[in-house]
Design a protein around this motif. Structure first.
Motif, PDB file in Angstrom:
ATOM      1  N   PRO A 172      -0.622   1.601   6.944  1.00  0.00           N
ATOM      2  CA  PRO A 172      -0.712   0.620   8.035  1.00  0.00           C
ATOM      3  C   PRO A 172      -2.120   0.459   8.586  1.00  0.00           C
ATOM      4  O   PRO A 172      -2.521  -0.636   8.985  1.00  0.00           O
ATOM      5  N   LEU A 173      -2.905   1.548   8.585  1.00  0.00           N
ATOM      6  CA  LEU A 173      -4.269   1.451   9.105  1.00  0.00           C
ATOM      7  C   LEU A 173      -5.126   0.554   8.212  1.00  0.00           C
ATOM      8  O   LEU A 173      -5.891  -0.285   8.703  1.00  0.00           O
ATOM      9  N   LEU A 174      -4.998   0.703   6.902  1.00  0.00           N
ATOM     10  CA  LEU A 174      -5.744  -0.153   5.983  1.00  0.00           C
ATOM     11  C   LEU A 174      -5.299  -1.611   6.109  1.00  0.00           C
ATOM     12  O   LEU A 174      -6.124  -2.531   6.085  1.00  0.00           O
ATOM     13  N   ALA A 175      -3.988  -1.832   6.257  1.00  0.00           N
ATOM     14  CA  ALA A 175      -3.487  -3.200   6.415  1.00  0.00           C
ATOM     15  C   ALA A 175      -4.032  -3.835   7.684  1.00  0.00           C
ATOM     16  O   ALA A 175      -4.404  -5.022   7.697  1.00  0.00           O
ATOM     17  N   MET A 176      -4.106  -3.067   8.756  1.00  0.00           N
ATOM     18  CA  MET A 176      -4.637  -3.594  10.012  1.00  0.00           C
ATOM     19  C   MET A 176      -6.123  -3.939   9.867  1.00  0.00           C
ATOM     20  O   MET A 176      -6.581  -4.990  10.319  1.00  0.00           O
ATOM     21  N   LEU A 177      -6.891  -3.059   9.221  1.00  0.00           N
ATOM     22  CA  LEU A 177      -8.331  -3.296   9.078  1.00  0.00           C
ATOM     23  C   LEU A 177      -8.612  -4.559   8.271  1.00  0.00           C
ATOM     24  O   LEU A 177      -9.562  -5.295   8.563  1.00  0.00           O
ATOM     25  N   LEU A 183       0.819  -1.206   0.000  1.00  0.00           N
ATOM     26  CA  LEU A 183       0.000   0.000   0.000  1.00  0.00           C
ATOM     27  C   LEU A 183       0.857   1.262   0.000  1.00  0.00           C
ATOM     28  O   LEU A 183       0.524   2.250  -0.666  1.00  0.00           O
ATOM     29  N   ARG A 184       1.957   1.240   0.730  1.00  0.00           N
ATOM     30  CA  ARG A 184       2.850   2.413   0.736  1.00  0.00           C
ATOM     31  C   ARG A 184       3.402   2.687  -0.658  1.00  0.00           C
ATOM     32  O   ARG A 184       3.453   3.834  -1.108  1.00  0.00           O
ATOM     33  N   MET A 185       3.813   1.615  -1.341  1.00  0.00           N
ATOM     34  CA  MET A 185       4.347   1.797  -2.681  1.00  0.00           C
ATOM     35  C   MET A 185       3.267   2.258  -3.658  1.00  0.00           C
ATOM     36  O   MET A 185       3.490   3.164  -4.467  1.00  0.00           O
ATOM     37  N   VAL A 186       2.095   1.641  -3.589  1.00  0.00           N
ATOM     38  CA  VAL A 186       1.005   2.012  -4.495  1.00  0.00           C
ATOM     39  C   VAL A 186       0.598   3.464  -4.290  1.00  0.00           C
ATOM     40  O   VAL A 186       0.398   4.223  -5.256  1.00  0.00           O
ATOM     41  N   LEU A 187       0.464   3.875  -3.037  1.00  0.00           N
ATOM     42  CA  LEU A 187       0.055   5.251  -2.751  1.00  0.00           C
ATOM     43  C   LEU A 187       1.122   6.250  -3.201  1.00  0.00           C
ATOM     44  O   LEU A 187       0.795   7.308  -3.753  1.00  0.00           O
ATOM     45  N   LEU A 245       2.189   7.287   5.625  1.00  0.00           N
ATOM     46  CA  LEU A 245       2.600   6.560   6.825  1.00  0.00           C
ATOM     47  C   LEU A 245       1.442   6.303   7.767  1.00  0.00           C
ATOM     48  O   LEU A 245       1.538   5.457   8.664  1.00  0.00           O
ATOM     49  N   ALA A 246       0.341   7.030   7.615  1.00  0.00           N
ATOM     50  CA  ALA A 246      -0.840   6.812   8.439  1.00  0.00           C
ATOM     51  C   ALA A 246      -1.838   5.903   7.742  1.00  0.00           C
ATOM     52  O   ALA A 246      -2.408   4.992   8.347  1.00  0.00           O
ATOM     53  N   VAL A 247      -2.061   6.145   6.451  1.00  0.00           N
ATOM     54  CA  VAL A 247      -3.115   5.440   5.721  1.00  0.00           C
ATOM     55  C   VAL A 247      -2.760   3.973   5.477  1.00  0.00           C
ATOM     56  O   VAL A 247      -3.581   3.073   5.716  1.00  0.00           O
TER      57      VAL A 247
END
Length: 439
Positions: A192-197, A165-169, A188-190
């Protein structure tokens, strides 16, 4: 595979391959994220993103990874006796929320000062910094459950998804022509939060009901552990923050220095995948009274990380300026071979201090480990405050700090008495995939 690497590999717990792949993905994502930002942003904006990235990674790890460790320890013990993890998860959620709320309140109260010192007065970057603590806090909480229950494939999948997700964003922002430091920081916020959800349903299904847990059982030793982790992360990452403080007007130097730190710490990232098995081997030796095995594993691991440090340091010294220019668009004239030499020495010393520190913990001397990192922190600050060229001061401090830690921990290990005899309770340590701030 022979030698200590083979022994460490055979000792790896089931599912570590998934964790290793996730760790690699997340580590690569850190390089991609900063690399794209380096080409999309001007020097001043890149310096702001670099400093925010360093603060989020170092303090986020120091504050929340100890919670994951304790959560993993308690849940693993419960799982062994057939007890559910849901009460532990609930209490740990409250604990994590309290730590996170304290951090956010502190950022709000001192937002002006933080913005002035690190972000050229831009308070929106302080908001982004606060947001960058939220996602990792949630990730460490759920990873503690997954690791404690032995769900290492899901653990690794969360790491890998965070990295993807970090790379895609970052790529999406680059394609859209975005040149905002705030936008690249919010990744850095978006992510990890999406991965956790996405991994949360499995976490909740796996955490079955069970008997209640007291605060003392969950939090015992957490203070010492948190203190050691915070100081260790400060020693590892202080150079990027220090260069911003001692040379606030030299954006070109700050950007190049951050890129150089990322390059010089590649050996830390490589060693991260082996840390858990190292602690497992050391703890087993302590539990069985195998003094020779303890000494042999420690010696061979020190030799291995020395080789890693040399293999990573030589290319950095010879080609560092060219590599950071190509990968991060940093000014190749800002730093030279001597600068990279100091950074490589610091990285090698940090690796050795980490190895010896695990040996100290395996013997149950948590306070001595905290003392070592405290001494190293004070030495680092003392050198940084000396007069002279800003870059030289920061680089030498980065080397001196871990060297002092290593010296103190070696004394603590030597004076720690013999390895206990068989029947001693082994130290239970979780899978430490995040123990290196890869991002």
């Amino acid at each position: 595979m022979t030698g200590v690497l083979g022994r460490l590999t055979r000792a790896l717990p089931p599912g570590l391959l998934a964790v290793a792949l996730g760790t690699v993905t997340l580590g690569v994502a850190s390089y991609v994220h900063l690399g794209i930002a380096g080409h999309a942003l001007d020097r001043e904006s890149l310096a702001e993103v670099s400093v925010l990235w360093t603060m989020a990674m170092s303090f986020g790890l120091g504050l929340f990874f100890p919670v994951e460790q304790e959560l993993t320890r308690v849940i693993a013990a419960r799982a062994a006796t057939g007890q559910g993890a849901m009460p532990v998860l609930r209490k740990a959620t409250v604990l994590t929320g309290a730590v996170l709320a304290t951090v956010l309140v502190g950022l709000a109260v001192f937002s002006g000062q933080i913005a002035d010192v690190f972000f050229h007065g831009d308070r929106t970057m302080v908001v982004a910094l606060g947001a960058a603590f939220v996602g990792p806090a949630a990730c460490y909480l759920t990873r503690g459950v997954l690791a404690g229950l032995g769900l290492f494939t899901a653990y690794g999948a969360q790491l890998g998804l965070d990295g993807v997700l970090r790379m895609v964003l970052a790529i999406a922002l680059m394609v859209a022509g975005v040149d905002s430091a705030l936008a690249y920081s919010l990744i850095l916020a978006v992510a990890p939060l999406l991965a956790m959800l996405l991994s949360l349903p499995l976490t909740l299904r796996s955490a079955r009901p069970g008997p209640a847990i007291g605060w003392r059982e969950l939090c015992s030793g957490l203070g010492l552990l948190t203190g050691s982790f915070l100081l260790a992360q400060f020693v590892a990452n202080a150079a990027v923050l220090s260069i911003q403080v001692v040379a606030p007007s030299q954006a070109v130097l700050v950007g190049a220095f951050t890129a150089a730190m990322v390059l010089s710490r590649v050996p830390l990232f490589v060693f991260g995948a082996l840390q858990a098995s190292l602690m497992s081997g050391l703890s087993t030796a302590v539990a069985t009274g195998d003094r020779l095995g303890f000494r042999r594993l420690l010696t061979r691991t020190c030799a291995m990380v020395t080789a890693l440090g040399v293999l990573g340091g030589v290319p950095a010294v010879l080609l560092g300026p060219w590599i950071i220019h190509l990968a991060f668009n940093a000014d190749r004239h800002a730093l030279g071979a001597v600068d990279f030499l100091w950074l490589s020495i610091g990285t090698l010393a940090y690796l050795l201090a980490t190895v010896v520190g695990q040996a100290v913990i395996a013997r149950g001397h948590h306070r001595r480990q905290l003392l070592g990192w405290l001494a190293g922190t004070l030495a680092l600050l003392a050198v940084t405050c000396l007069p002279g060229d800003p870059a030289v001061r920061v680089e030498v401090a980065y080397a001196v700090g871990p060297l002092v830690v290593l010296g103190v921990l070696l004394l603590a290990l030597r004076g720690g008495g013999s390895v206990p005899g068989a029947g001693s309770r082994p130290v239970q340590v979780p899978l430490a995939a995040d123990s290196i701030p890869a991002g």
